[in-house]
Motif scaffolding. Structure first.
Motif, PDB file in Angstrom:
ATOM      1  N   MET A   1       0.861  -1.184   0.000  1.00  0.00           N
ATOM      2  CA  MET A   1       0.000   0.000   0.000  1.00  0.00           C
ATOM      3  C   MET A   1       0.907   1.247   0.000  1.00  0.00           C
ATOM      4  O   MET A   1       1.773   1.385   0.880  1.00  0.00           O
ATOM      5  N   ARG A   2       0.679   2.113  -0.954  1.00  0.00           N
ATOM      6  CA  ARG A   2       1.495   3.334  -1.070  1.00  0.00           C
ATOM      7  C   ARG A   2       0.932   4.431  -0.175  1.00  0.00           C
ATOM      8  O   ARG A   2      -0.285   4.551  -0.029  1.00  0.00           O
ATOM      9  N   ALA A   3       1.822   5.237   0.358  1.00  0.00           N
ATOM     10  CA  ALA A   3       1.419   6.351   1.209  1.00  0.00           C
ATOM     11  C   ALA A   3       1.285   7.607   0.367  1.00  0.00           C
ATOM     12  O   ALA A   3       2.138   7.892  -0.491  1.00  0.00           O
ATOM     13  N   LEU A   4       0.232   8.372   0.620  1.00  0.00           N
ATOM     14  CA  LEU A   4      -0.019   9.622  -0.077  1.00  0.00           C
ATOM     15  C   LEU A   4       0.128  10.774   0.892  1.00  0.00           C
ATOM     16  O   LEU A   4      -0.089  10.619   2.097  1.00  0.00           O
ATOM     17  N   ARG A   5       0.408  11.921   0.328  1.00  0.00           N
ATOM     18  CA  ARG A   5       0.515  13.121   1.154  1.00  0.00           C
ATOM     19  C   ARG A   5      -0.556  14.114   0.738  1.00  0.00           C
ATOM     20  O   ARG A   5      -1.002  14.139  -0.413  1.00  0.00           O
ATOM     21  N   VAL A   6      -1.004  14.901   1.702  1.00  0.00           N
ATOM     22  CA  VAL A   6      -2.058  15.882   1.444  1.00  0.00           C
ATOM     23  C   VAL A   6      -1.430  17.119   0.814  1.00  0.00           C
ATOM     24  O   VAL A   6      -0.478  17.713   1.370  1.00  0.00           O
ATOM     25  N   GLU A  19      -1.205  13.460  -3.157  1.00  0.00           N
ATOM     26  CA  GLU A  19      -0.160  13.232  -4.163  1.00  0.00           C
ATOM     27  C   GLU A  19       0.736  12.076  -3.730  1.00  0.00           C
ATOM     28  O   GLU A  19       1.054  11.916  -2.546  1.00  0.00           O
ATOM     29  N   ASP A  20       1.139  11.265  -4.755  1.00  0.00           N
ATOM     30  CA  ASP A  20       2.092  10.185  -4.538  1.00  0.00           C
ATOM     31  C   ASP A  20       3.493  10.785  -4.637  1.00  0.00           C
ATOM     32  O   ASP A  20       3.890  11.263  -5.712  1.00  0.00           O
ATOM     33  N   PRO A  21       4.251  10.766  -3.564  1.00  0.00           N
ATOM     34  CA  PRO A  21       5.588  11.400  -3.616  1.00  0.00           C
ATOM     35  C   PRO A  21       6.507  10.751  -4.623  1.00  0.00           C
ATOM     36  O   PRO A  21       7.376  11.432  -5.196  1.00  0.00           O
ATOM     37  N   ALA A  22       6.359   9.483  -4.898  1.00  0.00           N
ATOM     38  CA  ALA A  22       7.283   8.800  -5.811  1.00  0.00           C
ATOM     39  C   ALA A  22       6.980   9.143  -7.256  1.00  0.00           C
ATOM     40  O   ALA A  22       7.877   9.476  -8.036  1.00  0.00           O
TER      41      ALA A  22
END
Length: 280
Positions: A1-6, A19-22
């Motif tokens: 599971m990928r982590a997203l940032r607000v 947004e997906d940082p990668a």
């Protein structure tokens, strides 16, 4: 599971930009009630929202159906959701039903002359003992009817039959009162209505009596007996012998006694001896 940032609030004011940082890929997340409940850590509210979204049956309606006597499985099937989600809202109502059934056992049955001194639980326990039922295996439950009154039900098994008895429970002072709603409830409140079944041996003579003919219904066969009246035209009838001496009680006397009013007839021996003496 990928982590997203607000990233921030969308220009429409109703979504959150993530947004997906990668990969630098952005996503929109609706800023609805579920997101706010999740941000607060309100798990109960999240479960309620899921039920509301997946089913048209609201939590209040679920509790109303549970309070009206339905089981968790019945409500889950009607709502189209899992039993785990229904149990979350059914649990407090099930406790209410259980508590009401417990209180009703301390209520007093209403008789013709007023409330009984004994409680419902005491009367029913005695009735079970008279009938030889196991009271420890019986279960109590309750629900609230459409008229707002509580109905208490007792379930028990006798042999292969499942039995139920219902009472209307009115909470009040000194435990409240209960009124029988069906025949089983009335019978349990009246121990005198029970009659112990007779054994097979006691039934056999009764069944034989059903098939035993009475003297009035059957005409016995009578044997033809000779008439006691003598036939005047019958010359073969025997004249009864009347002894001259009343003290005669031996039937094997060698010489018959002379009959009354008849000349004495000498025996052949006397005649022969008399003749011989005359000739001599």
């Amino acid at each position: 599971m990928r982590a997203l940032r607000v990233v921030g609030l969308h220009e429409d004011g109703k979504s959150i930009v993530l947004e997906d940082p990668a990969s630098r890929t952005r996503f929109l997340l609706p800023a609805d009630e579920r997101l706010r409940a999740a941000a607060r850590g309100d798990i109960t509210r999240l479960g309620q929202i899921e039920i509301e979204l997946e089913s048209q049956m609201r939590p209040r309606e679920i509790q109303q159906r549970i309070r009206a006597g339905e089981s968790v499985e019945q409500v889950a099937a009607g709502a189209g959701v899992s039993t785990q989600r229904v149990e979350r809202y059914a649990y407090p109502v099930l406790l209410e039903r259980s508590r009401t059934a417990e209180l009703a056992q301390s209520a007093h049955p209403v008789r013709e002359d007023g409330p009984d001194v004994q409680t419902l639980g005491e009367v029913v326990a005695y009735g079970f003992g008279v009938r030889g039922h196991d009271y420890s295996q019986a279960t109590w439950d309750s629900w609230k009817g459409d008229d707002g009154r509580w109905v208490v039900v007792l379930r028990w098994k006798a042999g292969r039959s499942d039995n139920r008895a219902h009472w209307a429970f009115s909470p009040g002072a000194h435990g409240g009162t209960v009124v029988a709603l069906d025949e089983n409830a009335e019978v349990l409140l009246d121990p005198n209505a029970y009659r112990a079944p007779r054994t097979v041996r006691a039934l056999e003579p009764a069944r034989e009596a059903e098939f035993q003919p009475t003297l009035d219904s059957v005409e016995p066969e009578r044997a033809e007996l000779p008439s006691a009246e003598p036939d005047p035209d019958d010359d073969t009838r025997e004249i009864p012998r009347v002894p001259a001496d009343p003290e005669e009680d031996h039937a094997d006397q060698p010489r018959p006694k002379p009959k009354k009013n008849h000349p004495i007839v000498p025996s052949w021996e006397d005649v022969l001896l008399g003749v011989r003496s005359q000739r001599g």
